[in-house]
Design an enzyme around this catalytic site. Structure first.
Site, PDB file in Angstrom:
ATOM      1  N   LYS A   3     -26.032 -41.795 -28.018  1.00 32.68           N
ATOM      2  CA  LYS A   3     -24.603 -42.138 -28.013  1.00 32.68           C
ATOM      3  C   LYS A   3     -24.205 -42.381 -26.559  1.00 32.68           C
ATOM      4  CE  LYS A   3     -20.093 -41.062 -29.786  1.00 32.68           C
ATOM      5  NZ  LYS A   3     -19.366 -41.157 -28.522  1.00 32.68           N
ATOM      6  N   SER A   5     -14.986 -46.651 -35.338  1.00 33.81           N
ATOM      7  CA  SER A   5     -15.383 -45.500 -34.533  1.00 33.81           C
ATOM      8  C   SER A   5     -16.548 -44.801 -35.247  1.00 33.81           C
ATOM      9  CB  SER A   5     -14.179 -44.583 -34.383  1.00 33.81           C
ATOM     10  OG  SER A   5     -14.486 -43.483 -33.581  1.00 33.81           O
ATOM     11  N   TYR A  24      -9.451 -33.258 -25.793  1.00 33.88           N
ATOM     12  CA  TYR A  24      -9.017 -34.305 -26.722  1.00 33.88           C
ATOM     13  C   TYR A  24      -9.601 -34.049 -28.113  1.00 33.88           C
ATOM     14  CZ  TYR A  24      -8.425 -38.868 -28.870  1.00 33.88           C
ATOM     15  OH  TYR A  24      -8.095 -39.868 -29.734  1.00 33.88           O
ATOM     16  N   ARG A  80     -13.438 -53.604 -28.137  1.00 36.62           N
ATOM     17  CA  ARG A  80     -13.115 -53.110 -29.480  1.00 36.62           C
ATOM     18  C   ARG A  80     -11.613 -53.089 -29.704  1.00 36.62           C
ATOM     19  NH1 ARG A  80     -14.444 -46.935 -31.083  1.00 36.62           N
ATOM     20  NH2 ARG A  80     -12.594 -46.673 -29.798  1.00 36.62           N
TER      21      ARG A  80
END
Ligand code: NAD
Length: 337
Positions: A121, A88, A42, A142
């Site tokens: 993260k 993001s 991706y 979100r």
């Protein structure tokens, strides 16, 4: 899958192909919680589109995945409009990209050594928790950054999320932003139970967490072991904003909100890399999955000065670990939707 530019492709047609491919991946990942390609693939396609758009700025359209956050919220849930958008993060994959990020910020802020809060993260999904007068009144995913799904009932089943803040005079409004995730052990236990009862297994803890949280029946969510770590703030009314990201998270701890202890104030490129290497060495020993670390300019006034690009703050960078996944890991497994 696209591998490099195909013969006969113009930049326009290539960009269109990449966009539709990314839309398809986004739908599977964000809406169905069932990715069809590994994150590394991706990221590769996404980067190719970003680079193409950088080379041909006329190809940038407002609807491009590079200009937007996440995916559309599921219609089965009530919608929650985010008063402040949930964005993001910019990604960096190499040391050089981290160095360039630090240099750029130093120049723009006019300081020799920028101070950062370095964090993990977490590989889960972003949610916003709204406390009014210290009481949890709403929780939302979100979604596409502007509006998300109302998952209040499900968030209430996460034991570590306080329903009341531990403060005698809490702010009128406090929106806490953070990540819902599933620890590795709980993920393995869940998949074992799924296997034993003949149900589909989840691809990874991230998808298990997302699938567990976005359930219309909150009893199912309650039966899954979910955790929450706070990492940011949305709306705040009735209390002074702390001066730094580090102090903001310390304040959350005082309020009884879970914050991961693996975080550190560091300075300059060397400080960032020191944190990255120390965490990378311990990655496998951590009880939860992370896909990198996040660097945020520590002073909130400096964050404000730097502002935002379309889909991410300019004051933060996700420094991702090199890809570990291979395609077969995802495609071989029966995915739970
Ligand atoms: P992202 O996951 O790269 O970064 C933004 C997110 O990081 C935030 O929304 C938040 O949820 C999370 N985060 C974790 N720890 C944080 C911290 N300490 N501070 C702030 N945020 C923190 O970006 P994204 O837009 O959510 O998703 C893009 C990524 O998702 C891709 O790079 C890819 O890895 C994955 N993805 C994969 C597919 C697929 O098909 N495999 C599809 C879409 C997205």
């Amino acid at each position: 899958l696209f591998g490099g530019n195909e013969k006969g492709d113009t930049p326009e047609s290539r960009a269109a192909k990449l966009r539709s491919e990314i839309e398809r991946y986004n739908y599977a990942y964000y809406v169905l919680d069932a990715p069809v390609v590994p994150d590394a693939e991706y990221d590769r396609v996404f980067r190719e589109l970003q680079e193409l758009e950088a080379a041909y700025p006329e190809l940038v359209v407002p609807g491009s995945p590079t200009q937007r956050v996440g995916g559309a919220p599921l219609a089965q849930f009530d919608k929650v409009e985010h008063r402040l958008p949930m964005l993001s993060l910019q990604n960096g994959l190499t040391d050089e990209e981290v160095e360039a990020f630090d240099r750029r910020l130093g120049e723009e802020l006019g300081i020799a050594q920028v101070e950062y809060e370095a964090e993990l993260k977490f590989d889960g999904l972003a949610v916003s928790l709204r406390y009014e007068k210290g009481v949890l009144v709403q929780a939302a995913t979100r979604g596409d950054g502007m509006s998300g799904e109302n998952i209040t009932a499900n968030i209430r089943t996460i034991r570590s999320v306080p329903l009341h803040l531990s403060e005698l005079a809490p702010p009128e409004v406090l929106e806490v932003r953070g990540e819902v995730l599933m620890f590795k052990k709980d993920f393995q236990d869940l998949n074992r139970r799924q296997r034993e009862s003949g149900q589909k297994e989840f691809v990874n803890p991230r998808n298990a967490a997302a699938g567990s949280l976005r359930q219309l029946d909150s009893q199912i969510t309650a039966s899954r072991q979910l955790k929450f770590f706070a990492y940011g703030i949305g709306e705040l009314d009735g209390a002074p904003l702390p001066e730094t990201q580090n102090r903001l998270l310390n304040w959350f701890v005082q309020l009884g909100i879970p914050v991961c202890e693996e975080r550190k104030v560091v300075r300059g490129f060397k400080g960032l890399m020191g944190f990255f290497q120390a965490i990378e060495a311990r990655r496998d020993a951590l009880p939860y999955e992370i896909d990198g670390v996040v660097y945020k300019v520590n002073r909130l006034s400096e964050q404000q000065k730097l502002g935002f690009i379309s889909r991410a703050p300019r004051f933060a960078l996700a420094h991702k670990f090199p890809a570990q996944e291979v395609l077969t890991e995802v495609t071989d497994i029966n995915v739970q939707v």
